[in-house]
Design a protein around this motif. Structure first.
Motif, PDB file in Angstrom:
ATOM      1  N   ARG A 113     -53.413   5.014  17.150  1.00  0.00           N
ATOM      2  CA  ARG A 113     -54.803   4.736  17.534  1.00  0.00           C
ATOM      3  C   ARG A 113     -54.800   4.236  18.969  1.00  0.00           C
ATOM      4  NH1 ARG A 113     -58.262   5.304  13.434  1.00  0.00           N
ATOM      5  NH2 ARG A 113     -57.377   5.335  11.323  1.00  0.00           N
ATOM      6  N   ALA A 160     -53.775   0.693  20.405  1.00  0.00           N
ATOM      7  CA  ALA A 160     -53.328  -0.193  19.321  1.00  0.00           C
ATOM      8  C   ALA A 160     -51.816  -0.075  19.137  1.00  0.00           C
ATOM      9  CB  ALA A 160     -54.029   0.164  18.014  1.00  0.00           C
ATOM     10  N   ARG A 161     -51.176  -1.209  19.022  1.00  0.00           N
ATOM     11  CA  ARG A 161     -49.717  -1.230  18.818  1.00  0.00           C
ATOM     12  C   ARG A 161     -49.406  -2.310  17.787  1.00  0.00           C
ATOM     13  NH1 ARG A 161     -45.199   0.344  21.734  1.00  0.00           N
ATOM     14  NH2 ARG A 161     -46.494   1.049  23.468  1.00  0.00           N
ATOM     15  N   LYS A 162     -48.786  -1.920  16.682  1.00  0.00           N
ATOM     16  CA  LYS A 162     -48.454  -2.892  15.648  1.00  0.00           C
ATOM     17  C   LYS A 162     -47.114  -2.536  15.035  1.00  0.00           C
ATOM     18  CE  LYS A 162     -51.362  -0.283  12.411  1.00  0.00           C
ATOM     19  NZ  LYS A 162     -52.536  -0.320  11.527  1.00  0.00           N
ATOM     20  N   LEU A 163     -46.473  -3.520  14.430  1.00  0.00           N
ATOM     21  CA  LEU A 163     -45.183  -3.307  13.792  1.00  0.00           C
ATOM     22  C   LEU A 163     -45.398  -2.795  12.377  1.00  0.00           C
ATOM     23  CD1 LEU A 163     -42.098  -3.599  13.736  1.00  0.00           C
ATOM     24  CD2 LEU A 163     -42.424  -5.921  12.891  1.00  0.00           C
ATOM     25  N   LEU A 164     -44.793  -1.655  12.071  1.00  0.00           N
ATOM     26  CA  LEU A 164     -44.859  -1.090  10.720  1.00  0.00           C
ATOM     27  C   LEU A 164     -43.464  -1.088  10.122  1.00  0.00           C
ATOM     28  CD1 LEU A 164     -47.125   2.038  11.340  1.00  0.00           C
ATOM     29  CD2 LEU A 164     -47.835  -0.200  10.502  1.00  0.00           C
ATOM     30  N   GLU A 165     -43.371  -1.327   8.840  1.00  0.00           N
ATOM     31  CA  GLU A 165     -42.092  -1.248   8.145  1.00  0.00           C
ATOM     32  C   GLU A 165     -42.265  -0.423   6.879  1.00  0.00           C
ATOM     33  OE1 GLU A 165     -40.981  -5.286   7.402  1.00  0.00           O
ATOM     34  OE2 GLU A 165     -40.125  -5.562   9.394  1.00  0.00           O
ATOM     35  N   ASP A 204     -48.271   4.904  14.381  1.00  0.00           N
ATOM     36  CA  ASP A 204     -48.787   4.515  13.068  1.00  0.00           C
ATOM     37  C   ASP A 204     -48.044   5.234  11.947  1.00  0.00           C
ATOM     38  OD1 ASP A 204     -50.577   2.781  14.133  1.00  0.00           O
ATOM     39  OD2 ASP A 204     -52.361   3.712  13.281  1.00  0.00           O
ATOM     40  N   THR A 244     -50.165   2.406  23.308  1.00  0.00           N
ATOM     41  CA  THR A 244     -50.412   2.891  21.953  1.00  0.00           C
ATOM     42  C   THR A 244     -49.093   3.021  21.206  1.00  0.00           C
ATOM     43  OG1 THR A 244     -52.368   4.116  22.663  1.00  0.00           O
ATOM     44  CG2 THR A 244     -51.386   4.765  20.573  1.00  0.00           C
ATOM     45  N   GLY A 245     -49.015   2.448  20.030  1.00  0.00           N
ATOM     46  CA  GLY A 245     -47.817   2.525  19.216  1.00  0.00           C
ATOM     47  C   GLY A 245     -47.963   3.519  18.084  1.00  0.00           C
TER      48      GLY A 245
END
Length: 250
Positions: free
Chosen positions: A238, A241-246, A222, A219-220
């Motif tokens: 979440r 869920a792992r996503k790149l945020l900028e 948010d 999990t990354g």
């Protein structure tokens, strides 16, 4: 009213009101108020009375306990504290949340996870809330020092309290209340075995402090460094869920 169902279709009944003061802080505010009135009315020492009156107002504000609208989403991991995200790092969970504590209930895996650190200033709400619904499996208090809560070493050296919550599907989230330069007491509201709803109050830290959240494996975050978060409302991750945020500071 607490417990009302509010949604993004405009359903619900919301009115602005002053937030209540948590009982833990009322006695301190009333003591400061009584002393200020003594100097103002009894001794007519305005130079002392007025600052003390302002201090009593500040104490009441510090212990305010506003209602929060908690997202009803099983995948969401909520912020346990109001404040600013000051660190996001890949770390091993605290030993106290990993080792066998003799209860027969397993702790967190020792694998590296994402830790989100939230700093609370004296102006933030200091009531902490659980990031997920579930059962409290551990509450571990550790005495320590009172270094600046903004330092990375505070996670291992400062006075702190670890809490581990497990959902019915086995997902576990650990988080840590950390005392700081001014904070001198961590007050728990829960104990092992308690069943919590997402965003339920679990405790408070008296005066400026920090809360670390250890997201489940895979999990990354948010949220972004520097972002302001709200306890029980802001989704900081979440499950799975792992996503790149900028983000751009402006």
């Amino acid at each position: 009213m607490a417990g009302d169902l509010l949604d993004n279709q405009g359903r619900g009944d919301v009115r602005w009101s002053l937030p209540p003061i948590h009982p833990e802080g009322r006695k301190y505010g009333l003591i400061a108020l009584a002393v200020s009135l003594f100097f103002l009315i009894g001794l007519d020492w305005e130079i002392v009375g007025w600052p003390l009156l302002a201090l009593s107002a500040g104490i009441f504000a510090f212990f305010r306990d506003p209602e929060r609208v908690v997202p009803q989403d099983d995948s969401a991991i909520l912020s346990p504290a109001d404040g600013q995200v000051t660190m996001i790092a890949e770390v091993e969970p605290p030993r106290e949340l990993v080792i066998d504590d003799g209860s027969g209930i397993g702790g967190l895996s020792s694998d590296t996870v994402t830790r989100v650190s939230i700093f609370l200033s004296v102006f933030d709400v200091h009531i902490n809330r659980t990031p997920i619904a579930g059962t409290v499996q551990r509450v571990v208090y550790i005495p320590g020092s009172f270094a600046d809560a903004g330092l990375d070493k505070a996670s291992e050296e400062n006075e702190r309290q670890h809490i581990l919550v497990e959902r019915s599907d086995g997902t576990k989230v650990g988080f840590t209340q950390i005392a700081g330069l001014v904070a001198r007491r961590i007050v728990p509201f829960v104990k092992p075995g308690d069943t919590l709803g997402a965003g339920q109050r679990v405790g408070l830290i008296r005066f400026g402090s920090r809360v670390d959240v250890y997201l489940p494996a895979g999990t990354g975050s948010d949220v972004l460094l520097g972002q302001r978060v709200v306890a029980g409302e802001t989704v900081i991750g979440r499950v799975g869920a792992r996503k790149l945020l900028e983000g751009v500071s402006q």
